[in-house]
Design a protein around this motif. Sequence first.
Motif, PDB file in Angstrom:
ATOM      1  N   SER A 113       9.349  -1.271  -6.956  1.00 25.81           N
ATOM      2  CA  SER A 113       8.850  -1.986  -5.774  1.00 25.81           C
ATOM      3  C   SER A 113       7.665  -1.277  -5.130  1.00 25.81           C
ATOM      4  O   SER A 113       7.054  -1.802  -4.190  1.00 25.81           O
ATOM      5  CB  SER A 113       9.968  -2.162  -4.742  1.00 25.81           C
ATOM      6  N   ALA A 114       7.308  -0.096  -5.606  1.00 29.37           N
ATOM      7  CA  ALA A 114       6.086   0.565  -5.136  1.00 29.37           C
ATOM      8  C   ALA A 114       4.884  -0.332  -5.430  1.00 29.37           C
ATOM      9  O   ALA A 114       4.878  -1.078  -6.415  1.00 29.37           O
ATOM     10  CB  ALA A 114       5.912   1.913  -5.827  1.00 29.37           C
ATOM     11  N   GLY A 115       3.873  -0.256  -4.595  1.00 25.43           N
ATOM     12  CA  GLY A 115       2.651  -0.996  -4.896  1.00 25.43           C
ATOM     13  C   GLY A 115       2.110  -0.594  -6.248  1.00 25.43           C
ATOM     14  O   GLY A 115       1.615  -1.426  -7.019  1.00 25.43           O
ATOM     15  N   LEU A 116       2.199   0.688  -6.551  1.00 24.95           N
ATOM     16  CA  LEU A 116       1.832   1.232  -7.858  1.00 24.95           C
ATOM     17  C   LEU A 116       2.592   2.530  -8.046  1.00 24.95           C
ATOM     18  O   LEU A 116       2.641   3.367  -7.135  1.00 24.95           O
ATOM     19  CB  LEU A 116       0.322   1.504  -7.943  1.00 24.95           C
ATOM     20  N   ILE A 117       3.198   2.705  -9.220  1.00 24.41           N
ATOM     21  CA  ILE A 117       3.807   3.980  -9.596  1.00 24.41           C
ATOM     22  C   ILE A 117       2.769   4.811 -10.334  1.00 24.41           C
ATOM     23  O   ILE A 117       2.120   4.322 -11.249  1.00 24.41           O
ATOM     24  CB  ILE A 117       5.028   3.772 -10.514  1.00 24.41           C
ATOM     25  N   ILE A 118       2.620   6.074  -9.935  1.00 17.90           N
ATOM     26  CA  ILE A 118       1.875   7.048 -10.725  1.00 17.90           C
ATOM     27  C   ILE A 118       2.918   7.976 -11.333  1.00 17.90           C
ATOM     28  O   ILE A 118       3.704   8.587 -10.607  1.00 17.90           O
ATOM     29  CB  ILE A 118       0.868   7.838  -9.876  1.00 17.90           C
ATOM     30  N   THR A 119       2.955   8.060 -12.650  1.00 14.05           N
ATOM     31  CA  THR A 119       4.010   8.834 -13.290  1.00 14.05           C
ATOM     32  C   THR A 119       3.913  10.316 -12.952  1.00 14.05           C
ATOM     33  O   THR A 119       2.885  10.810 -12.482  1.00 14.05           O
ATOM     34  CB  THR A 119       3.948   8.747 -14.825  1.00 14.05           C
ATOM     35  N   GLU A 120       5.006  10.995 -13.258  1.00 14.82           N
ATOM     36  CA  GLU A 120       4.973  12.454 -13.279  1.00 14.82           C
ATOM     37  C   GLU A 120       3.820  12.918 -14.167  1.00 14.82           C
ATOM     38  O   GLU A 120       3.385  12.212 -15.077  1.00 14.82           O
ATOM     39  CB  GLU A 120       6.281  12.977 -13.851  1.00 14.82           C
ATOM     40  N   ARG A 159       0.825  -1.217   0.000  1.00 14.89           N
ATOM     41  CA  ARG A 159       0.000   0.000   0.000  1.00 14.89           C
ATOM     42  C   ARG A 159       0.852   1.258   0.000  1.00 14.89           C
ATOM     43  O   ARG A 159       0.408   2.330   0.425  1.00 14.89           O
ATOM     44  CB  ARG A 159      -0.946  -0.036   1.200  1.00 14.89           C
ATOM     45  N   ILE A 160       2.069   1.130  -0.504  1.00 12.06           N
ATOM     46  CA  ILE A 160       3.014   2.244  -0.608  1.00 12.06           C
ATOM     47  C   ILE A 160       3.079   2.647  -2.074  1.00 12.06           C
ATOM     48  O   ILE A 160       3.795   2.044  -2.880  1.00 12.06           O
ATOM     49  CB  ILE A 160       4.402   1.831  -0.090  1.00 12.06           C
ATOM     50  N   LEU A 161       2.300   3.651  -2.451  1.00 12.10           N
ATOM     51  CA  LEU A 161       2.257   4.097  -3.832  1.00 12.10           C
ATOM     52  C   LEU A 161       3.291   5.197  -4.055  1.00 12.10           C
ATOM     53  O   LEU A 161       3.634   5.936  -3.117  1.00 12.10           O
ATOM     54  CB  LEU A 161       0.869   4.616  -4.198  1.00 12.10           C
ATOM     55  N   MET A 162       3.774   5.291  -5.278  1.00 10.60           N
ATOM     56  CA  MET A 162       4.656   6.401  -5.642  1.00 10.60           C
ATOM     57  C   MET A 162       3.800   7.499  -6.243  1.00 10.60           C
ATOM     58  O   MET A 162       3.156   7.316  -7.266  1.00 10.60           O
ATOM     59  CB  MET A 162       5.721   5.951  -6.636  1.00 10.60           C
ATOM     60  N   ALA A 163       3.780   8.655  -5.581  1.00  7.82           N
ATOM     61  CA  ALA A 163       2.979   9.776  -6.043  1.00  7.82           C
ATOM     62  C   ALA A 163       3.599  10.396  -7.299  1.00  7.82           C
ATOM     63  O   ALA A 163       4.797  10.251  -7.555  1.00  7.82           O
ATOM     64  CB  ALA A 163       2.896  10.835  -4.937  1.00  7.82           C
ATOM     65  N   PRO A 164       2.800  11.082  -8.106  1.00  5.37           N
ATOM     66  CA  PRO A 164       3.346  11.754  -9.283  1.00  5.37           C
ATOM     67  C   PRO A 164       4.321  12.857  -8.889  1.00  5.37           C
ATOM     68  O   PRO A 164       4.035  13.647  -7.987  1.00  5.37           O
ATOM     69  CB  PRO A 164       2.103  12.328  -9.977  1.00  5.37           C
ATOM     70  N   LEU A 165       5.459  12.893  -9.567  1.00  3.42           N
ATOM     71  CA  LEU A 165       6.534  13.832  -9.241  1.00  3.42           C
ATOM     72  C   LEU A 165       7.112  14.410 -10.528  1.00  3.42           C
ATOM     73  O   LEU A 165       7.809  13.716 -11.267  1.00  3.42           O
ATOM     74  CB  LEU A 165       7.649  13.120  -8.460  1.00  3.42           C
ATOM     75  N   THR A 166       6.823  15.663 -10.815  1.00  2.00           N
ATOM     76  CA  THR A 166       7.390  16.308 -11.998  1.00  2.00           C
ATOM     77  C   THR A 166       8.909  16.386 -11.848  1.00  2.00           C
ATOM     78  O   THR A 166       9.417  16.853 -10.831  1.00  2.00           O
ATOM     79  CB  THR A 166       6.799  17.719 -12.170  1.00  2.00           C
ATOM     80  N   ARG A 167       9.643  15.938 -12.888  1.00  2.00           N
ATOM     81  CA  ARG A 167      11.100  15.894 -12.797  1.00  2.00           C
ATOM     82  C   ARG A 167      11.819  16.571 -13.963  1.00  2.00           C
ATOM     83  O   ARG A 167      13.011  16.830 -13.892  1.00  2.00           O
ATOM     84  CB  ARG A 167      11.588  14.437 -12.684  1.00  2.00           C
ATOM     85  N   GLY A 168      11.132  16.813 -15.082  1.00  2.00           N
ATOM     86  CA  GLY A 168      11.729  17.569 -16.175  1.00  2.00           C
ATOM     87  C   GLY A 168      12.903  16.895 -16.852  1.00  2.00           C
ATOM     88  O   GLY A 168      13.893  17.547 -17.168  1.00  2.00           O
ATOM     89  N   ARG A 169      12.787  15.594 -17.128  1.00  2.00           N
ATOM     90  CA  ARG A 169      13.889  14.876 -17.801  1.00  2.00           C
ATOM     91  C   ARG A 169      13.531  14.427 -19.218  1.00  2.00           C
ATOM     92  O   ARG A 169      14.282  13.677 -19.833  1.00  2.00           O
ATOM     93  CB  ARG A 169      14.306  13.659 -16.980  1.00  2.00           C
ATOM     94  N   ALA A 170      12.400  14.855 -19.751  1.00  2.00           N
ATOM     95  CA  ALA A 170      12.063  14.539 -21.140  1.00  2.00           C
ATOM     96  C   ALA A 170      12.778  15.525 -22.065  1.00  2.00           C
ATOM     97  O   ALA A 170      13.543  16.388 -21.615  1.00  2.00           O
ATOM     98  CB  ALA A 170      10.553  14.604 -21.347  1.00  2.00           C
ATOM     99  N   THR A 171      12.534  15.414 -23.359  1.00  2.00           N
ATOM    100  CA  THR A 171      13.145  16.342 -24.310  1.00  2.00           C
ATOM    101  C   THR A 171      12.320  17.623 -24.393  1.00  2.00           C
ATOM    102  O   THR A 171      11.215  17.726 -23.849  1.00  2.00           O
ATOM    103  CB  THR A 171      13.225  15.728 -25.712  1.00  2.00           C
ATOM    104  N   ARG A 172      12.838  18.586 -25.126  1.00  2.00           N
ATOM    105  CA  ARG A 172      12.103  19.835 -25.322  1.00  2.00           C
ATOM    106  C   ARG A 172      10.823  19.597 -26.119  1.00  2.00           C
ATOM    107  O   ARG A 172       9.878  20.392 -26.046  1.00  2.00           O
ATOM    108  CB  ARG A 172      12.995  20.863 -26.025  1.00  2.00           C
ATOM    109  N   GLU A 173      10.780  18.504 -26.866  1.00  2.00           N
ATOM    110  CA  GLU A 173       9.577  18.125 -27.605  1.00  2.00           C
ATOM    111  C   GLU A 173       8.667  17.240 -26.760  1.00  2.00           C
ATOM    112  O   GLU A 173       7.715  16.639 -27.260  1.00  2.00           O
ATOM    113  CB  GLU A 173       9.953  17.398 -28.895  1.00  2.00           C
ATOM    114  N   HIS A 174       8.985  17.111 -25.461  1.00  2.00           N
ATOM    115  CA  HIS A 174       8.161  16.377 -24.493  1.00  2.00           C
ATOM    116  C   HIS A 174       8.139  14.879 -24.771  1.00  2.00           C
ATOM    117  O   HIS A 174       7.125  14.197 -24.541  1.00  2.00           O
ATOM    118  CB  HIS A 174       6.748  16.953 -24.449  1.00  2.00           C
TER     119      HIS A 174
END
Length: 362
Positions: free
Chosen positions: A48-55, A18-33
Amino acid sequence: MPTLFDSITLGDVSAPNRILMAPLTRGRATREHVPTPLMVDYYRQRASAGLIITEATGISQQGLGWPYAPGLWSDEQVTAWQPVTDAVHAAGGRIFAQLWHMGRQVHSSVTAEQPVSSSATATPGDAHTYEGKKPFETARPLRLDEIPGLLDDYETATRNALAAGFDGVQIHAANGYLIDQFLRDNANFRDDIYGGSVENRTRLLREVTERVISVAGAGRTAVRLSPNGDSQGVDDSNPEGLFVPAAKLLSDLGIAFLELREPGPDGTFGKTDVPKLSPAIRKVFAGPLVLNSDYDSVEKAQAALDSGVADAIAFGRTFLANPDLPERLRSGAALNPSDPATWYSQGPEGYTDYPALETVEA
């Protein structure tokens, strides 16, 4: 009572803890997103998170004003996301894509167009742009004839997320972004079917959720709300009168889970001492309820489960610096502190170089 380390069913997804990863903006994509190979390592490390929620991930160019944030509107983006989901699944994980339209928090220097919102308002302060900080601009109200196209964008992003291998999607309706700008009465001054009454102000939330469900199914659709006070300049005169009915309509739609971001006085995106609404929302939301913000220890998180309000906890900055957070919490190991200077920077520093527990002990 369940513990953080017990499994849970979130709609159609079985999570091992029951340990989810919350969405976290990190800015590592390209300039074209477009997602980058570095993002593959980042998400794999946290499988290993119960569920990852992406940025937060843009549904369209119009709605994505954060530099180097990823999107889900093009074939190139879908192809680049596939190694990320493959890596998470190969490591035994599960991952939802968070669907994002920033509304008035977009800056024209990033999108090349005036921002849109529920009404002609502006976020206070400065926007984060490729050229540094710039004052937020006044948005133009979305026209009624533009709403169908917005719903189409959510549908396309959902289809693209599933094509990219995501296990589901989360609709970002929190933190003062577009849907939140429609929900709250200090940002929504419309006099049409999307403004005025609570039923009207929650209409866009309902329509977006219904459209996403039509593609992904209710069991693979989640929503994030921030039922608090001021959130990046967006607020409401009667939060309980708004967010309890909003949660009830989401419950009636049978979504996989509802995540609530409830920061305290020192929280980001909403420094507020407004009483938390999660106990009232618990009474009307029948599905799994996930709480987020300021959870940085087993004791605090377990207390939320023991109260009967939360079914799971989404950890944010704690997960940022601790890729193996579930094991650290289980064993009582020390947590790595995060480096705010690298939260939104480019490259691996402060992103994929936080040590795992076995590295520290070796």
